[in-house]
Design an enzyme around this catalytic site. Structure first.
Site, PDB file in Angstrom:
ATOM      1  N   CYS A  67      53.234  30.276  40.550  1.00  0.00           N
ATOM      2  CA  CYS A  67      52.459  29.309  41.316  1.00  0.00           C
ATOM      3  C   CYS A  67      52.100  28.609  39.924  1.00  0.00           C
ATOM      4  CB  CYS A  67      51.482  29.455  41.485  1.00  0.00           C
ATOM      5  SG  CYS A  67      49.926  30.075  41.698  1.00  0.00           S
ATOM      6  N   HIS A 108      43.095  56.440  33.795  1.00  0.00           N
ATOM      7  CA  HIS A 108      43.808  55.711  34.493  1.00  0.00           C
ATOM      8  C   HIS A 108      44.331  55.621  35.607  1.00  0.00           C
ATOM      9  CE1 HIS A 108      42.794  53.721  29.897  1.00  0.00           C
ATOM     10  NE2 HIS A 108      44.378  54.212  29.494  1.00  0.00           N
TER      11      HIS A 108
END
Length: 148
Positions: free
Chosen positions: A66, A134
């Site tokens: 966007c 992680h």
């Protein structure tokens, strides 16, 4: 790899350039969820389409664009199993994959140039999730969702 891409009017031009770039890479099946022109549209409509496709497993990853990337990021991260990362450079793109296993890349056409955007896409596609500590952290994030 199956990849969904979507943009509002603020990201339409960059989306077209990324689709063209991806067509030259090979091994990537691109599903274009729109928009199909520069006329003003509502970004949540296109963010929803791509995010739903990633969330339900129709595609492996997604790219949203966007004007700034902020709105699309907010939309995408509302969906289960979606880890959307707003990236402005190669470092954030690489780290979004290495440490966060981001499956939706978000960019702002009005924030970054075409060359930088294509470099970001390349790095993001080539970088694998590191796992290890992680993965434990991503599990903790999943546990934050209501109903877990």
């Amino acid at each position: 790899m199956k990849l969904a891409i979507g943009a509002d009017h603020g990201g339409y031009i960059l989306k077209k350039e990324i689709v063209d770039f991806l067509s030259k890479i090979g091994n990537i099946e691109v599903a274009d969820y729109g928009t199909s022109g520069p006329e003003s549209v509502d970004y949540p409509d296109y963010g929803r389409k791509v995010s739903e496709a990633v969330s339900n497993g129709t595609v492996d990853r997604g790219i949203l664009i966007c004007g700034t990337g902020i709105g699309m990021s907010i939309v995408a991260n509302r969906y289960p199993k979606v880890r959307a990362a707003l990236c402005h450079d190669n470092f954030t793109a690489r780290m979004s994959r290495l440490h966060n296993d981001a499956n939706v890349l978000v960019m702002g056409e009005r924030v970054i140039g075409r060359g930088v955007a294509l470099d970001i896409v390349k790095v993001w596609l080539e970088t694998e999730f590191e796992g290890s500590r992680h993965a434990r952290r991503l599990q903790k994030i999943e546990e934050l969702r209501p109903g877990k």
